[in-house]
Design an enzyme around this catalytic site. Structure first.
Site, mmCIF file in Angstrom:
data_model
loop_
_atom_site.group_PDB
_atom_site.id
_atom_site.type_symbol
_atom_site.label_atom_id
_atom_site.label_comp_id
_atom_site.label_asym_id
_atom_site.label_seq_id
_atom_site.Cartn_x
_atom_site.Cartn_y
_atom_site.Cartn_z
ATOM 1 C CG ASP A 114 -3.687 1.209 7.179
ATOM 2 O OD1 ASP A 114 -4.421 0.220 7.021
ATOM 3 O OD2 ASP A 114 -4.054 2.374 6.936
ATOM 4 C CG ASP A 158 -1.759 1.208 1.358
ATOM 5 O OD1 ASP A 158 -2.428 1.518 0.366
ATOM 6 O OD2 ASP A 158 -1.754 1.854 2.422
ATOM 7 C CG ASP A 212 -4.558 -1.215 3.261
ATOM 8 O OD1 ASP A 212 -5.176 -0.811 2.264
ATOM 9 O OD2 ASP A 212 -3.602 -0.597 3.761
#
Length: 735
Positions: A626, A427, A630
């Site tokens: 995180d 991410d 996510d």
């Protein structure tokens, strides 16, 4: 861990005593799994059983009763202040017991061994050759130090199963009873030295194994040892020192330089640099001020501060880490299933081989004495101890080592899965980047000064809550620029803001805002495009309707991100970045850090689908995020890794939690997995090598029972020692 209930299911951990080999663990596991509504996993190395059960069908007392009925001891594992001390005391007691047994065995075995193996072959006859003396000495060894094997063997036979103890008892008893018959009736050759020496060697192996197994769980002892013992609490206007167990949520606690922070909380007053290495593995202290969170067991380096306790006892980050490491060490890696399956059928097969060896020698050669020796050697060398210890000892050391370096594996299966990862999805925001915008550039025009443009822009943005405004204000404050209060502030949606500062009319926004007020931005159009091409958000500034310059803000890349991604690629792992940002910004960041592919403009709810697509290409995918927005993607991936999110949320969301907000923990976690798996394969090789090579040699009469006993005892020791060598591994690669 005490029993914890979900809506329907409870989970508990039992301390199990009396297990000696993989067959014991398999037997307890099989017995517990026969109980209604029970799913159990038994770890020989940790001497624990993790049990999930339905309280409506089976209660805890029935589970403990079942273990005891099988001939072993069991009690619920308690998470209390003295639990670790009691566990250490039990381990030390076991070591002392084996020391005494080995000492007695050695004292009474040496005379028989000396006579049979040294003096007699040299033709020297002494009082040690007296069969009645040898009988007395061997009997003490057989039923003194050797009693532990008889007791456990009888328990197994009574329940219709066989384990290592049955093999040891059958082998040594055969040699002993044959010698007794020859002492009092047949007056033939004596083999007292065989049984006594084998028992003494096996007890030595048990002693060394007990010492080594105590060292495999040192990681948890270290973690528990980090906890502060007392806290200085403000109650009724007075400072009082209390045991940390008596601190409650809401207490105000004072921490002075050099002291450990007792529990988790939020700073009320003061600031300090705090050593959080126990949590993140990072050696450099981090600055903490009023409003920041602090974590129990971290060390206050310089300043003094007061903080409010928010989590105490079992809810603290340290308690969660300890619980997670305990569960990981008690869990099974899939590779262990193979060893368990083999161990389950190994003992009956060995009994058949030993009987066939005895009959083969007796019927074919007529030498029943040689047949008895060979069968005894088969029984002794075949004990599958090392097979049962091969995987769990390496898992215990690997997960403990990871925890010490801020890498938390939820279970052995995740530690194993990590070594297969060949594609990592990262991410962008908060993972590759810092997750909060920072001021990066101030470019001026028409004779304006940098400080003037930044000071007026920051003053104009002071009352705005937008993250970009906060970045400009923070940038000005870091340069110690004086900021006046803005007047007539007005936000213009889709364009920017307008405000008056020190009598000057300040405009901050995009091209549309400048065009609306007739401001010419042509002089810096090229600079604006360059900044946007670098993935930065460029804001135009005009003072009294005269173009003054550009202020650029960006979510900056973490200093270690590019290096970590390069490291992953060197390990043969493909790296993909996924983000909801526009493609231009995303690709600029992607180029900066060197990822292989960029997936841009992906909505949070679409991330899981993108991860599933990558899995569909045959890749083993790790998703790094995180742990909050996510979560669906973390669950979809083969391995979910939460990074830099602190404690409880990340721990719940992912298979692996990387406590430091540093991407270098990702290759470190994968390298640790690869190294641990290599140790497991080495262990399994040696465990199988001893048995596979030893049994045929013993059956052919090429191994005496004594040599077989030594080989069996030291196979376990070699496996545990090999696992302990993993402790020397530098997880973070010299960080």
């Amino acid at each position: 861990m005490t029993a914890t209930a979900t809506a329907q299911q409870s989970r508990t951990t039992l301390d199990v005593t009396g297990m000696t080999c993989a067959a014991c663990a398999a037997r307890i596991e099989k017995g517990l799994n026969k109980l209604p509504g029970v799913k159990a996993s038994v770890n020989l190395a940790a001497e624990k059983a993790t049990v999930e059960f339905l309280p409506d069908l089976t209660d805890l007392s029935a589970i403990i009763a079942k273990v005891e009925d099988l001939g072993y001891g069991a009690s619920e594992h308690k998470e209390t202040a003295g639990a670790a001390d009691r566990e250490r005391e039990l381990r030390q007691k076991e070591v002392r017991r084996q020391w005494i047994s080995f000492g007695v065995g050695l004292i009474f075995t040496l005379p028989i061994f000396l006579d049979a193996m040294i003096l007699m072959p040299l033709g020297i006859h002494t009082f040690l050759s007296n069969p009645y003396l040898q009988f007395a000495l061997a009997t003490i060894v057989q039923f003194g130090p050797g009693y532990q094997f008889y007791r456990r063997a009888w328990s197994n036979v009574r329940h219709g199963t066989a384990n290592m103890d049955v093999l040891v008892v059958l082998g040594t008893s055969a040699a002993y009873l044959y010698s007794v018959v020859n002492t009092f009736l047949a007056h033939g050759h004596l083999y007292y030295e065989a049984g006594a020496t084998v028992l003494t060697l096996i007890i030595l192996g048990k002693l060394l194994e007990a010492v080594a197994k105590g060292r495999t769980s040192e990681a948890i002892k270290k973690l528990l040892g980090m906890q502060a013992k007392t806290a200085r609490v403000l109650r009724g206007g007075q400072e009082i020192d209390l045991p940390v167990e008596q601190v409650v949520v809401g207490d105000v606690i004072i921490v002075r330089p050099g002291e450990k922070i007792p529990v988790d909380g939020v700073i009320l007053e003061g600031s300090s640099a705090i050593d959080e290495s126990m949590l993140t593995g990072e050696s450099l202290p981090v600055d903490r001020k009023a409003g920041d969170k602090v974590v129990g067991a971290t060390i206050n380096k310089h300043g003094s501060f007061t903080f409010k306790a928010t989590k105490v006892g079992a809810d603290t980050a340290l308690a969660q880490i300890v619980r997670m490491v305990e569960e990981a060490q008690g869990s099974k890696a899939p590779i262990q299933a193979m060893a368990d399956k083999i161990s389950g059928i190994f003992v009956p097969v060995v009994l058949v081989v030993a009987l066939a060896t005895l009959l083969g020698w007796g019927l074919v050669t007529g030498d029943w004495v040689a047949g008895l020796q060979a069968a005894t050697a088969v029984l002794v060398i075949a004990c599958p101890c090392s097979l049962g210890l091969a995987t769990p000892t390496a898992i215990m050391v690997g997960t403990g080592l990871g925890a010490e370096n801020g890498i938390l594996f939820k279970g052995g299966e995740h530690l194993e899965k990590a070594h297969l990862v060949n594609l990592v999805v990262l991410d962008k925001t908060g993972t590759i980047t810092k997750g909060e915008p920072e001021l990066t550039d101030v470019i001026v025009a028409n004779g304006a000064s940098t400080d003037q443009v930044l000071r007026l822009a920051a003053a104009a943005e002071r009352t705005s809550e937008h993250p970009l405004a906060a970045a400009i204000v923070k940038g000005a404050q870091e340069r110690d620029l004086p900021l006046a209060d803005p007047k007539e502030f007005q936000a213009i949606p889709g364009h920017g803001i307008e405000a008056t500062v020190d009598g000057a009319r300040v405009l901050i926004g995009n091209r549309k805002l400048m065009a609306r007020f007739g401001v010419d931005v042509a002089p810096l159009t090229g600079e604006m495009e360059r900044l946007e091409g670098e993935g930065k958000t460029a804001m135009l500034v005009a003072i009294d309707r005269r173009f003054a310059g550009i202020i650029a803000v960006a979510d900056t890349v973490k200093p270690t991100s590019a290096g970590a991604i390069h490291e992953l690629k060197q390990m043969g792992i493909e790296v993909v970045m996924i983000t909801g940002d526009n493609r231009r910004t995303a690709e600029a960041i992607g180029r900066q850090v060197g990822v292989d592919r960029v997936l841009a403009e992906v909505l949070p709810e679409e991330k899981a689908a993108e991860v599933a697509k990558l899995k569909g290409t045959g890749k083993v995918v790790a998703m790094v995020g995180d742990g909050i927005n996510d979560a669906p993607a973390l669950v979809t991936a083969d391995l979910g890794m939460a990074i830099g999110t602190g404690t409880d949320v990340a721990i719940e969301a992912a298979d692996v939690t990387l406590m430091a907000g540093d991407l270098r923990s990702i290759p470190a976690a994968i390298r640790l997995s690869r190294t641990t798996m290599r140790k497991i394969r080495q262990n399994l090789f040696w465990a199988f090598a001893y048995n596979v090579a030893g049994i045929p040699l013993a059956a052919l009469g090429l191994l005496t029972p004594m040599i077989a006993g030594a080989a069996m005892a030291f196979s376990s020791v070699s496996v545990v020692t090999n696992s302990l060598l993993l402790k020397r591994y530098n997880v973070l690669g010299g960080r």
